[in-house]
Design a protein around this motif. Structure first.
Motif, PDB file in Angstrom:
ATOM      1  N   VAL A 383      79.042  62.353 131.769  1.00 13.98           N
ATOM      2  CA  VAL A 383      78.381  61.703 132.900  1.00 13.98           C
ATOM      3  C   VAL A 383      77.081  61.042 132.455  1.00 13.98           C
ATOM      4  CG1 VAL A 383      77.246  62.140 135.106  1.00 13.98           C
ATOM      5  CG2 VAL A 383      79.452  63.205 134.614  1.00 13.98           C
ATOM      6  N   ALA A 384      76.289  61.726 131.614  1.00 16.85           N
ATOM      7  CA  ALA A 384      75.028  61.157 131.134  1.00 16.85           C
ATOM      8  C   ALA A 384      75.280  59.907 130.295  1.00 16.85           C
ATOM      9  CB  ALA A 384      74.265  62.198 130.318  1.00 16.85           C
ATOM     10  N   THR A 385      76.317  59.927 129.469  1.00 10.50           N
ATOM     11  CA  THR A 385      76.639  58.754 128.642  1.00 10.50           C
ATOM     12  C   THR A 385      77.050  57.568 129.507  1.00 10.50           C
ATOM     13  OG1 THR A 385      77.375  60.249 126.879  1.00 10.50           O
ATOM     14  CG2 THR A 385      78.061  57.945 126.736  1.00 10.50           C
ATOM     15  N   THR A 386      77.844  57.837 130.520  1.00 10.25           N
ATOM     16  CA  THR A 386      78.279  56.764 131.428  1.00 10.25           C
ATOM     17  C   THR A 386      77.087  56.142 132.148  1.00 10.25           C
ATOM     18  OG1 THR A 386      80.375  57.919 131.756  1.00 10.25           O
ATOM     19  CG2 THR A 386      79.789  56.216 133.352  1.00 10.25           C
ATOM     20  N   CYS A 387      76.185  56.966 132.616  1.00 12.13           N
ATOM     21  CA  CYS A 387      75.003  56.452 133.322  1.00 12.13           C
ATOM     22  C   CYS A 387      74.120  55.626 132.386  1.00 12.13           C
ATOM     23  CB  CYS A 387      74.207  57.614 133.901  1.00 12.13           C
ATOM     24  SG  CYS A 387      75.057  58.516 135.221  1.00 12.13           S
ATOM     25  N   CYS A 388      73.943  56.087 131.149  1.00 13.29           N
ATOM     26  CA  CYS A 388      73.119  55.336 130.194  1.00 13.29           C
ATOM     27  C   CYS A 388      73.734  53.977 129.867  1.00 13.29           C
ATOM     28  CB  CYS A 388      72.932  56.156 128.920  1.00 13.29           C
ATOM     29  SG  CYS A 388      71.919  57.638 129.150  1.00 13.29           S
ATOM     30  N   VAL A 389      75.052  53.942 129.722  1.00 14.10           N
ATOM     31  CA  VAL A 389      75.718  52.664 129.451  1.00 14.10           C
ATOM     32  C   VAL A 389      75.537  51.709 130.637  1.00 14.10           C
ATOM     33  CG1 VAL A 389      77.970  51.583 129.094  1.00 14.10           C
ATOM     34  CG2 VAL A 389      77.374  53.652 127.830  1.00 14.10           C
ATOM     35  N   ALA A 390      75.648  52.240 131.856  1.00 14.26           N
ATOM     36  CA  ALA A 390      75.472  51.392 133.042  1.00 14.26           C
ATOM     37  C   ALA A 390      74.046  50.849 133.117  1.00 14.26           C
ATOM     38  CB  ALA A 390      75.806  52.202 134.291  1.00 14.26           C
ATOM     39  N   ILE A 421      70.583  57.062 140.202  1.00 11.58           N
ATOM     40  CA  ILE A 421      71.148  57.927 139.156  1.00 11.58           C
ATOM     41  C   ILE A 421      70.326  59.196 139.015  1.00 11.58           C
ATOM     42  CG2 ILE A 421      71.556  58.094 136.674  1.00 11.58           C
ATOM     43  CD1 ILE A 421      72.297  55.133 136.707  1.00 11.58           C
ATOM     44  N   ASN A 422      69.004  59.047 139.005  1.00  9.63           N
ATOM     45  CA  ASN A 422      68.143  60.231 138.858  1.00  9.63           C
ATOM     46  C   ASN A 422      68.222  61.173 140.052  1.00  9.63           C
ATOM     47  OD1 ASN A 422      67.109  59.500 136.329  1.00  9.63           O
ATOM     48  ND2 ASN A 422      65.509  58.235 137.247  1.00  9.63           N
ATOM     49  N   LEU A 423      68.628  60.666 141.202  1.00  7.09           N
ATOM     50  CA  LEU A 423      68.756  61.525 142.371  1.00  7.09           C
ATOM     51  C   LEU A 423      70.130  62.182 142.457  1.00  7.09           C
ATOM     52  CD1 LEU A 423      67.508  62.500 145.074  1.00  7.09           C
ATOM     53  CD2 LEU A 423      68.567  60.490 146.137  1.00  7.09           C
ATOM     54  N   ALA A 424      71.190  61.436 142.136  1.00 11.81           N
ATOM     55  CA  ALA A 424      72.547  61.942 142.355  1.00 11.81           C
ATOM     56  C   ALA A 424      73.035  62.833 141.215  1.00 11.81           C
ATOM     57  CB  ALA A 424      73.509  60.766 142.552  1.00 11.81           C
ATOM     58  N   VAL A 425      72.801  62.423 139.973  1.00 13.03           N
ATOM     59  CA  VAL A 425      73.373  63.164 138.839  1.00 13.03           C
ATOM     60  C   VAL A 425      72.802  64.578 138.711  1.00 13.03           C
ATOM     61  CG1 VAL A 425      73.676  63.141 136.335  1.00 13.03           C
ATOM     62  CG2 VAL A 425      73.932  61.025 137.640  1.00 13.03           C
ATOM     63  N   ARG A 451      70.041  69.647 130.377  1.00 14.58           N
ATOM     64  CA  ARG A 451      70.968  68.579 130.773  1.00 14.58           C
ATOM     65  C   ARG A 451      70.227  67.429 131.457  1.00 14.58           C
ATOM     66  NH1 ARG A 451      75.492  72.703 133.353  1.00 14.58           N
ATOM     67  NH2 ARG A 451      76.387  73.381 131.352  1.00 14.58           N
ATOM     68  N   ASN A 452      69.296  67.763 132.335  1.00 10.47           N
ATOM     69  CA  ASN A 452      68.561  66.705 133.037  1.00 10.47           C
ATOM     70  C   ASN A 452      67.606  65.960 132.117  1.00 10.47           C
ATOM     71  OD1 ASN A 452      69.710  67.161 135.589  1.00 10.47           O
ATOM     72  ND2 ASN A 452      68.291  68.835 136.002  1.00 10.47           N
ATOM     73  N   ILE A 453      66.981  66.680 131.178  1.00  8.17           N
ATOM     74  CA  ILE A 453      66.051  65.995 130.272  1.00  8.17           C
ATOM     75  C   ILE A 453      66.798  65.053 129.347  1.00  8.17           C
ATOM     76  CG2 ILE A 453      66.005  67.639 128.349  1.00  8.17           C
ATOM     77  CD1 ILE A 453      62.942  65.979 129.909  1.00  8.17           C
ATOM     78  N   VAL A 454      68.006  65.416 128.950  1.00 10.42           N
ATOM     79  CA  VAL A 454      68.817  64.505 128.124  1.00 10.42           C
ATOM     80  C   VAL A 454      69.127  63.234 128.907  1.00 10.42           C
ATOM     81  CG1 VAL A 454      71.076  64.214 127.053  1.00 10.42           C
ATOM     82  CG2 VAL A 454      69.786  66.313 126.660  1.00 10.42           C
ATOM     83  N   LEU A 455      69.480  63.381 130.181  1.00  9.10           N
ATOM     84  CA  LEU A 455      69.797  62.213 131.003  1.00  9.10           C
ATOM     85  C   LEU A 455      68.575  61.323 131.197  1.00  9.10           C
ATOM     86  CD1 LEU A 455      71.648  60.657 133.044  1.00  9.10           C
ATOM     87  CD2 LEU A 455      70.766  62.233 134.787  1.00  9.10           C
ATOM     88  N   LYS A 456      67.468  61.900 131.638  1.00 12.30           N
ATOM     89  CA  LYS A 456      66.304  61.098 131.994  1.00 12.30           C
ATOM     90  C   LYS A 456      65.633  60.469 130.768  1.00 12.30           C
ATOM     91  CE  LYS A 456      65.330  63.660 136.235  1.00 12.30           C
ATOM     92  NZ  LYS A 456      65.424  62.543 137.186  1.00 12.30           N
ATOM     93  N   ILE A 457      65.506  61.228 129.694  1.00 15.65           N
ATOM     94  CA  ILE A 457      64.882  60.663 128.493  1.00 15.65           C
ATOM     95  C   ILE A 457      65.769  59.578 127.885  1.00 15.65           C
ATOM     96  CG2 ILE A 457      64.083  61.205 126.168  1.00 15.65           C
ATOM     97  CD1 ILE A 457      62.207  62.077 128.394  1.00 15.65           C
ATOM     98  N   SER A 458      67.081  59.735 127.986  1.00 12.54           N
ATOM     99  CA  SER A 458      67.978  58.682 127.491  1.00 12.54           C
ATOM    100  C   SER A 458      67.804  57.399 128.297  1.00 12.54           C
ATOM    101  CB  SER A 458      69.430  59.167 127.560  1.00 12.54           C
ATOM    102  OG  SER A 458      69.618  60.321 126.771  1.00 12.54           O
TER     103      SER A 458
END
Length: 747
Positions: A383-390, A421-425, A451-458
């Motif tokens: 999910v984090a990879t998909t969001c970063c690509v978007a 993304i930051n609210l839903a994921v 998990r959240n820090i990986v998403l947000k920092i990415s």
């Protein structure tokens, strides 16, 4: 043996003794009241040796006189413990000094030869009130000054040093009292900790810590960058429409809010006034803020680590403090109830930790949970990879989108998608707890944080790549201001989404859980998601301070509002954690995440900007330079031509500008960190061993007591006659009581 008339004469003489002499006699006659009573009974028993009837007559006749003798013994005993230097005892050798005064004089005499710091510590440890401690300190200082005048005369230098030391200590105490008195939200923190525990309280502690951080950053930037620019700023000719609050563009572009408004000239008022180089002020102020933030993060992380990880309290559980101790200075009814809630919450946390440590899983259960955790990690990573690509494709095509859509609101598309993304994921990540079932809630929070820090920092990393590789190289006019506007919009949109989530999302969740689907009930406060929102916003502020110097002020306002919003939402929409757990180590982990990867990523981004990118040619304090860092190079070349500043040039070239120096410094820091880590581990092992030793000593004492009890039972069964004899000896009555009993029978 005294006769009846002699006893009467003694009592009359005692009654006629003056008060001063009575005090003197009481101080010299070290005979307590009990001895005088025994004396009277002794006289009565002596007469009974002759004849029992005479003893009865003696007892009835002198009953009144015996009471008078007891009345005399009370002031005698009382005056024995008091102080008097009466004129009547001038001729006596023994001074009438009380025990308390003697002890106080001994205490003062023992405090005088101590060092200043040791004396203050000793006075603080005295079981006295604050007023008594102050008076004691004044007495000690007075006596010491008297002795110092009689023994030796202080030199001027020593006297100055003592005065400076005393002034420093006083100012330090006054400052600490002032800071404690103006500490924000102390009462609110006690209410939150009492009702929801330390785990939820750690979020609000972290928010207050970030608020202080941004207040300091704003004061520094406002003092050294914004105020000097105000003195030479021209009039803004752009029209204000109100949309600028959301887009950050338009009227705000020509204000001190953004990089492009600042001048590159040297500010000087008057022909003989001091000059102020705006280029050096801008880059040195930002660098000073980052350096102070770095050391503040480092020392805060070390302090929380020392207080929470190396703490014997984790072995003792604090049960003694919770059960057997009470702060009797608390008298207000609401404060008492709040203290009771705090104690009950701490007890639940301690008992919950003890219960969680005793949980043991079978091999099948461990394998099942391990497979569930691995599956959750795979899904969260996907999910984090998909969001970063978007986000990457949206950022790359954002310039073309803005060129085709001239609507002023179109610039909010990228911040809107990122905020969604930051609210839903993170909420999607929180649903994993329904299948993962962590026994220890702390582990669940740590996993969600990672998990959240990986998403947000990415996402922030992708945005930084977009700003530095696409916006900065696109040839746009004043690209630094464009980046500042993007960061402002991201920060503002994140704040709006947080408010909407608190007012709408959490409120609707409470309505659904209480009225429609009652099985859900009230939700629990998501610590990981809320903390990561703070870290994400603070990372944007650090990056954007270079492009928008007013971002610390904006973040300061948003944090202040968010505290009250989250506090109200917490009290209305959330319930206390179902699994109570202690969060003493959470602040350390929060600051560590803020330091790495957040702050280290900010340093890498700004270093790339300053050393690798070319400033805009028409705006900003660094216009016309090939790189931002060339302002420092030019300043060093200027100083090298002045003999009085060669030491600054040497420091820059051999320390700051040397790669070898930073390599050696990093190596030393790593070695010191490793040594302190080993010391920490050694102390933890020592604490555990001492705790086990205390437990073993308690078991040994119980074993010896059981052995002693068994031995006594064995002796009692083996020789019951001797035990009966000992008991009769112990219970043998006093001869005086026997005589009184016989006299009563004679009547």
């Amino acid at each position: 043996m005294l006769s009846d008339d002699q006893v009467n004469e003694i009592i009359v003489d005692v009654e006629n003794v003056p008060s001063g002499v009575q005090g003197h006699l009481s101080s010299n006659l070290s005979v307590p009241a009990k001895s005088l009573v025994n004396l009277s009974f002794g006289m009565a028993s002596s007469t009974s040796d002759i004849d029992v009837t005479d003893a009865q007559v003696f007892s009835h006749r002198n009953e009144k006189k015996a009471k008078q003798l007891l009345q005399f013994s009370a002031p005698l005993n009382e005056s024995f413990s008091q102080t008097c230097y009466s004129p009547d005892c001038v001729d006596m050798d023994t001074p009438c000094t009380s025990h308390e005064n003697i002890q106080e004089q001994k205490l003062i005499a023992s405090l005088i030869p101590m060092a200043s710091r040791e004396r203050i510590k000793a006075i603080r440890n005295q079981p006295r009130t604050m007023e008594e401690k102050r008076n004691l300190r004044k007495l000690v200082d007075k006596e010491k000054s008297k002795q110092s005048r009689h023994i030796f005369e202080l030199s001027c230098c020593t006297h100055c040093v003592n005065s400076i030391s005393l002034a420093y200590r006083r100012s330090k105490n006054i400052l600490s009292e002032l800071l404690s008195s103006i500490s924000l939200w102390q009462k609110t923190f006690k209410v939150i900790g009492g009702k929801f525990g330390t785990s939820v309280l750690s979020y609000f502690n972290f928010l207050r810590w970030l608020l202080k951080f941004n207040i300091f950053s704003f004061i520094v930037t406002f003092s050294f960058i914004i105020i000097p620019q105000f003195t030479v700023a021209g009039r803004n000719t752009l029209q204000f429409t109100g949309l600028e609050f959301f887009t950050g563009a338009g009227y705000f572009s020509d204000t001190v809010m953004y990089y492009g408004f600042y001048t590159n000239s040297t500010i000087q008022h008057g022909s003989g006034g001091a000059s102020y180089d705006m280029q050096l002020a801008y880059i040195f102020t930002i660098a000073a803020c980052l350096i102070i933030c770095f050391f503040s993060l480092l020392f805060s992380m070390a302090r929380y680590f020392r207080n929470n990880f190396i703490n014997p309290h984790i072995y003792s559980r604090g049960i003694t403090k919770l059960v057997f101790c009470w702060d009797f200075t608390i008298t207000h009814e609401r404060a008492v109830k709040l203290k009771q809630k705090n104690l009950s919450t701490e007890l639940r946390e301690n008992l919950s930790e003890i219960r969680q440590e005793n949980v043991r899983l079978t091999l099948n259960q461990q394998l099942t949970r391990l497979s569930i955790h691995l599956a959750a990690w795979v899904v969260s990573t996907g999910v984090a990879t998909t969001c970063c690509v978007a986000v990457y494709y949206l950022a790359v095509n954002n310039s073309e989108f803005l060129q085709s859509h001239r609507n002023p609101g179109s610039v909010l598309l990228l911040p809107f998608v990122v905020s969604c993304i930051n609210l839903a994921v993170p909420r999607f990540y929180s649903m994993f707890s329904l299948v993962e079932h962590y026994e220890i809630p702390r582990q669940e929070v740590y996993v969600l944080l990672i998990r959240n820090i990986v998403l947000k920092i990415s996402i922030i990393g992708i945005l930084c790549y977009y700003w530095l590789s696409i916006v900065a190289l696109a040839g746009e006019e004043c690209w630094e201001t464009l980046i500042g506007q993007d960061i402002y919009r991201l920060l503002l949109m994140d704040f709006v989404f947080s408010l909407a989530d608190s007012f709408l999302g959490e409120f609707l969740r409470r309505i659904i859980g209480m009225q429609f689907i009652t099985s859900l009930g009230l939700q629990e406060f998501d610590i990981a998601r809320n903390v990561l929102e703070l870290i994400y916003a603070q990372t944007l502020v650090w990056i954007g301070t270079f492009f928008c110097p007013l971002l610390p002020f904006i973040q300061m306002i948003t944090l202040f509002i968010m505290f009250y919003v989250k506090n109200i939402s917490l009290m209305m929409n959330f319930q206390p954690p179902s699994k109570a757990w202690r969060a003493s180590q959470m602040m350390t982990f929060f600051i560590f995440l803020l330091f790495f990867p957040s702050f280290t990523g900010v340093l890498c981004t700004l270093a790339t900007t300053i050393w690798r990118l070319k400033p805009s040619a028409d705006c900003g304090p660094f216009r016309g330079l090939p790189f931002f860092i060339h302002s420092i190079y030019s300043w060093i070349d200027t100083l090298s031509k002045r003999p009085g500043y060669l030491w600054v040039v040497w420091i820059y070239r051999n320390l700051i500008g040397s790669v070898h120096f930073f390599f050696i410094l990093t190596l030393i820091v790593l070695i010191i960190t490793y040594l302190y880590w080993q010391i920490t581990e050694g102390r933890k092992i020592m604490i555990r061993l001492l705790h086990e030793q205390i437990i073993n000593e308690g078991k040994d004492k119980m074993f010896l007591i059981e052995k002693l009890t068994k031995l006594q039972d064995t002796e009692k069964r083996a020789n019951p006659s001797s035990f009966t004899l000992e008991r009769s000896d112990v219970e043998e009555p006093d001869p005086l009581h026997v005589r009184e009993y016989e006299g009563a029978r004679g009547e």
